[in-house]
Design an enzyme around this catalytic site. Structure first.
Site, PDB file in Angstrom:
ATOM      1  N   ASP A   8       2.916   1.858   3.440  1.00 29.31           N
ATOM      2  CA  ASP A   8       2.175   2.833   4.493  1.00 29.31           C
ATOM      3  C   ASP A   8       0.398   3.565   3.893  1.00 29.31           C
ATOM      4  OD1 ASP A   8       4.343   3.031   5.565  1.00 29.31           O
ATOM      5  OD2 ASP A   8       4.973   5.078   5.260  1.00 29.31           O
ATOM      6  N   ASP A 129      10.109   8.426  17.459  1.00 29.78           N
ATOM      7  CA  ASP A 129       9.939   8.732  16.788  1.00 29.78           C
ATOM      8  C   ASP A 129      10.257  10.547  17.020  1.00 29.78           C
ATOM      9  OD1 ASP A 129       8.764   6.946  14.967  1.00 29.78           O
ATOM     10  OD2 ASP A 129       6.707   7.226  15.369  1.00 29.78           O
TER      11      ASP A 129
END
Length: 238
Positions: A8, A129
């Site tokens: 990330d 998500d």
């Protein structure tokens, strides 16, 4: 079940956030491309790269993604901040093996159909998500009125080759996860589902390996050492 280490990126660095919230950085490493290469050298067959800066609309990290693509030889799937068809096309042309569409796909499902037709469905994945059982968008900051199973069916019909399902309630907490939301999504769709969120032990991987999930993204647990990649990769061989 494919084990996918997470890389990330935020402000040009490799970070791990708690539940995606800015300011909760628990891991900050200076060179994401070197981190990616290290995961490859340890046996990862796929890398999961997310531009957190792009997702949070703070500015992208595309040059860092380019560095990663030059450094590694395994496939890279990448998401975060892909807000337009131009963004998606740029990444696919750059050499990202598979892009992960989130907000763009949910707000305009036709983009999934168009990109799948142009580049091949195998290069298009959709991120669903989930927070409090509802799908969230824009870097997990806005809730929609739909659930992951509802949207999963739509994305499958539009040509997505797979779904990345992140349980935001457990993301970055290293506290395990509830398997029921994943099972509900797997029941609703026929395309592969990759799970992310809260995976922190070999026991978690054992549970996931029995669900039928195609793969799992592991982030904080690898960086904090509660799981090591070599042990996790044993679940790829089962």
């Amino acid at each position: 079940m494919i084990i996918m280490p997470a890389v990330d990126i935020k402000n040009g660095k490799c970070v791990q956030l708690v539940q995606g919230k800015p300011g909760t950085e628990q891991i900050v490493l200076d060179n994401p491309a070197e981190v990616a290469l290290e995961w490859e050298e340890k046996g990862a067959s796929v890398l999961h790269v997310i531009d957190l800066g792009g997702a949070l609309e703070e500015g992208g990290n595309i040059s860092v993604v380019e560095e990663i693509l030059k450094k590694v030889s395994v496939p890279v799937q990448m998401g975060g901040g892909i807000r337009s068809m131009d963004d998606a096309t740029c990444l696919l042309d750059m050499g990202v093996d598979r892009i992960i569409l989130g907000t763009l796909a949910i707000e305009n499902p036709e983009t999934v159909e168009v990109l799948s037709g142009e580049f091949g469905s195998e290069r298009i994945m959709v991120a669903l998500d989930s927070k409090d059982s509802q799908v969230v968008v824009r870097g997990w900051t806005e809730k929609t009125a739909q659930t992951a199973p509802q949207l999963g069916k739509i994305m499958e019909e539009k040509g997505a080759s797979g779904i990345l399902f992140t349980n935001v309630d457990h993301e970055g907490l290293l506290g395990g996860f509830k398997v029921e939301p994943l099972l509900e999504l797997l029941e609703a769709v026929d395309i592969p589902v990759v799970y992310s969120g809260g995976v922190s032990t070999l026991e978690d991987l054992a549970v996931l390996s029995q669900t039928g999930a195609y793969g799992v993204v592991i982030g904080s647990a690898l960086y904090k050492g509660t799981l090591n990649l070599e042990d996790a990769l044993n679940y790829e061989k089962k």
